[in-house]
Scaffold this motif. Sequence first.
Motif, PDB file in Angstrom:
ATOM      1  N   THR A 148       0.621  -1.103   0.022  1.00 26.08           N
ATOM      2  CA  THR A 148       0.132  -0.025  -0.111  1.00 26.08           C
ATOM      3  C   THR A 148       0.766   1.203   0.101  1.00 26.08           C
ATOM      4  N   ALA A 149       2.111   1.141   0.422  1.00 26.78           N
ATOM      5  CA  ALA A 149       2.906   2.277   0.740  1.00 26.78           C
ATOM      6  C   ALA A 149       3.407   2.974  -1.052  1.00 26.78           C
ATOM      7  N   CYS A 150       3.406   2.049  -1.797  1.00 24.60           N
ATOM      8  CA  CYS A 150       3.875   2.703  -3.259  1.00 24.60           C
ATOM      9  C   CYS A 150       2.911   3.533  -3.938  1.00 24.60           C
ATOM     10  N   LEU A 151       3.351   4.438  -4.502  1.00 28.37           N
ATOM     11  CA  LEU A 151       2.456   5.447  -5.048  1.00 28.37           C
ATOM     12  C   LEU A 151       2.067   5.277  -6.754  1.00 28.37           C
ATOM     13  N   THR A 152       2.752   4.147  -6.993  1.00 28.82           N
ATOM     14  CA  THR A 152       2.618   3.711  -8.512  1.00 28.82           C
ATOM     15  C   THR A 152       2.885   4.825  -9.489  1.00 28.82           C
ATOM     16  N   CYS A 153       3.908   5.781  -9.018  1.00 26.03           N
ATOM     17  CA  CYS A 153       4.025   6.953  -9.878  1.00 26.03           C
ATOM     18  C   CYS A 153       5.188   6.781 -11.137  1.00 26.03           C
ATOM     19  N   GLY A 154       5.547   5.680 -10.981  1.00 20.95           N
ATOM     20  CA  GLY A 154       6.561   5.239 -12.113  1.00 20.95           C
ATOM     21  C   GLY A 154       7.719   5.758 -12.239  1.00 20.95           C
ATOM     22  N   LEU A 155       8.197   6.635 -11.214  1.00 21.33           N
ATOM     23  CA  LEU A 155       9.506   7.256 -11.489  1.00 21.33           C
ATOM     24  C   LEU A 155      10.512   6.093 -11.438  1.00 21.33           C
ATOM     25  N   CYS A 156      10.314   4.855 -10.664  1.00 24.61           N
ATOM     26  CA  CYS A 156      11.415   3.725 -10.442  1.00 24.61           C
ATOM     27  C   CYS A 156      11.583   3.237 -11.968  1.00 24.61           C
ATOM     28  N   LEU A 157      10.355   3.096 -12.723  1.00 26.67           N
ATOM     29  CA  LEU A 157      10.547   2.487 -14.203  1.00 26.67           C
ATOM     30  C   LEU A 157      11.199   3.494 -15.096  1.00 26.67           C
ATOM     31  N   CYS A 167       6.401  12.494  -7.411  1.00 22.07           N
ATOM     32  CA  CYS A 167       4.766  12.428  -7.434  1.00 22.07           C
ATOM     33  C   CYS A 167       4.159  13.599  -6.371  1.00 22.07           C
ATOM     34  N   CYS A 168       3.075  13.967  -6.469  1.00 16.52           N
ATOM     35  CA  CYS A 168       2.442  14.990  -5.380  1.00 16.52           C
ATOM     36  C   CYS A 168       2.089  14.045  -4.152  1.00 16.52           C
ATOM     37  N   GLY A 169       2.227  12.893  -3.946  1.00 15.46           N
ATOM     38  CA  GLY A 169       2.320  12.445  -2.555  1.00 15.46           C
ATOM     39  C   GLY A 169       1.231  11.137  -2.390  1.00 15.46           C
ATOM     40  N   VAL A 170      -0.011  11.207  -3.000  1.00 18.82           N
ATOM     41  CA  VAL A 170      -0.854  10.193  -2.682  1.00 18.82           C
ATOM     42  C   VAL A 170      -1.440   9.887  -3.926  1.00 18.82           C
ATOM     43  N   SER A 171      -1.610   8.379  -4.128  1.00 14.77           N
ATOM     44  CA  SER A 171      -2.368   7.829  -5.364  1.00 14.77           C
ATOM     45  C   SER A 171      -3.490   6.889  -5.090  1.00 14.77           C
ATOM     46  N   ALA A 172      -4.589   7.116  -5.920  1.00 14.91           N
ATOM     47  CA  ALA A 172      -5.617   6.443  -5.774  1.00 14.91           C
ATOM     48  C   ALA A 172      -6.323   6.290  -4.320  1.00 14.91           C
ATOM     49  N   TRP A 173      -6.147   7.299  -3.494  1.00 19.75           N
ATOM     50  CA  TRP A 173      -6.758   7.710  -2.329  1.00 19.75           C
ATOM     51  C   TRP A 173      -6.147   6.545  -1.596  1.00 19.75           C
ATOM     52  N   LEU A 174      -5.126   6.142  -1.411  1.00 22.38           N
ATOM     53  CA  LEU A 174      -4.438   5.118  -0.619  1.00 22.38           C
ATOM     54  C   LEU A 174      -3.369   5.446   0.244  1.00 22.38           C
ATOM     55  N   ARG A 175      -3.766   5.479   1.482  1.00 27.04           N
ATOM     56  CA  ARG A 175      -2.649   5.880   2.596  1.00 27.04           C
ATOM     57  C   ARG A 175      -2.230   7.040   2.573  1.00 27.04           C
ATOM     58  N   CYS A 176      -2.973   8.150   2.993  1.00 27.11           N
ATOM     59  CA  CYS A 176      -2.324   9.381   3.231  1.00 27.11           C
ATOM     60  C   CYS A 176      -1.845   9.455   4.624  1.00 27.11           C
ATOM     61  N   ASP A 177      -0.399   9.032   4.523  1.00 31.99           N
ATOM     62  CA  ASP A 177       0.150   8.960   5.893  1.00 31.99           C
ATOM     63  C   ASP A 177       1.171  10.186   6.171  1.00 31.99           C
ATOM     64  N   ASP A 178       2.178  10.211   7.209  1.00 28.82           N
ATOM     65  CA  ASP A 178       3.229  11.156   7.309  1.00 28.82           C
ATOM     66  C   ASP A 178       4.176  11.290   6.290  1.00 28.82           C
ATOM     67  N   ALA A 179       4.343  10.086   5.682  1.00 23.72           N
ATOM     68  CA  ALA A 179       5.195   9.999   4.353  1.00 23.72           C
ATOM     69  C   ALA A 179       4.719  10.805   3.238  1.00 23.72           C
ATOM     70  N   SER A 180       3.461  10.490   3.054  1.00 29.69           N
ATOM     71  CA  SER A 180       2.642  11.488   2.093  1.00 29.69           C
ATOM     72  C   SER A 180       2.476  13.029   2.303  1.00 29.69           C
TER      73      SER A 180
END
Lengths: 377, 145
Positions: free
Chosen positions: A65-74, A301-314
């Motif tokens: 759930t922590a992954c933002l799937t933002c695609g920077l790794c790819l 990335c802006c910090g959250v994706s797909a409304w998943l886990r808006c936590d401290d890291a986000s």
Amino acid sequence: MVISESPVKYELDVKSDELKSMLQACYQCSSCTSACPVRRFSKFNPRKIIHNYIFDFQVTEDELTACLTCGLCLEVCPQKVDFPEFIRLSREQLGVDEDKFAHHNIFNIMQVFMNEMTDSGMKFDYEGEIDPESSIAYFPGCIDLYDKFLDLKETSFHQIGQSAINVINKTGIKPNLLSLKCCGHDAYWTGDMDAYDQVREYNTKVIKESGISTLVVSCAECYYSFEDLYDLDKVKVQHISQFIEERQDKLQFKEEATTLTYHDPCRLGRFMNEYDSPRNVLEATGASIKELSSNKQFTKCCGVSAWLRCDDASRAIMLRKLEEATQAVGEEGTLGVACSKCYAHLNCVLEDKKPQHNFKIKVKELGMIVDERSSSK
Amino acid sequence: MTQAETTTSIKVFEPTIIVFACNWCSYAGADLAGVSRLKYPSNIRIVRVMCSGRVDPAFVMKAFLKGADGVMVAGCHPGDCHYLEGNLRAKERIDKMVEAMKILGFEKDRFRLEWISASEGKRFAQIMTEFTEQVRTLGPIKKSE
């Protein structure tokens, strides 16, 4: 590296052999981890996740759930290991726990609600000239629902749609306002394929039956879903920036110069390879663009994706983004975004104000900026 | 129920109604209705919450998704809230949810927000009867398929 408690055993074979061989192509160089925006603020480690998967077929729920799937790794991967797709498939097979979603899971529930409880699409109420016979249609997305469930006092999401319709009207076109269901992007990326398939089927049917030739959307996620995930045959999908770029000669722009900075949404930039249109449009309005320190394909990335886990890291990622923007355009500047989600997340953290932070920068959506700075010829 | 079915061939639709009742007023109101031996339909299922402000729109939406035909949120009268302004916050939140339901095209008659105080046992019974009849005329909640 802290090994998260109770690892969920990932027993299933990855559906596509291609993905499996792709994961095995990873030679553990850790480029992904060094680029990852989540890694900057937490122990999340894409390299380790791939390693654990290859050897033990294990992944923890926390990692999923922590992954933002933002695609920077790819983007930075020398072996082109599609890590976001791996995360998506894992979520699809293991499922994501409800309490991992932000805002009490309301947006996820809303998506299922849309599928199961109603037979029609969302009903919109916008001012401006709308022509149901038009071959160009506009779809605002689920922004009206953000207004109802996000407790933001100074941010209007309805205005995104209203501005887009204003701009389309200024170019002399009366759009058809298409009543669709949610595009299904979030369901797709959190692995809820039943919900995604249902909305896709419904939307595809409505779009094809409406007889339109072009579908204009404001949100980068809608654009990515309709263009890349859906199969819409001859219907052309355009992001609002592309639409305005094509017709900018029909618009008259204000003369006063301004400076702003622009944040590339992951779905529009890295996923759809569209970096130039938004910049061209913003420059056409008379604004000079000062780039963020990480931009285009290397945008964080802006910090959250797909409304998943808006936590401290986000929130740390969001604040970092605001800091970056402040460095680029100064305290009173404007950060332009081309995605309703980025607009929501960044404004949400911006409304926190003191003592959390002291940023005065404004975050505006591209359509809103163009609407403010233009009139019809 | 089975006996009733065999004796009368007409089957009346019995809706399932979820009521989120606040601990201090509405739940006590239900208690009073009980001890006063007032009759109200057995269709309602009460979920006790500490304050109507605790009810998140997600709870209501989820109740519908899980098969409730009607949902009601009941709290103290404005100004009477045990936590001073919990019910006002509930109202603000719930009003927005009703607007969102309108955007989604969902019948808003299936949902109600009511203020029932601890002394209003009679009113509790009356509102529950009324709401049950209202949902009964709307019929079972339809799932689009």
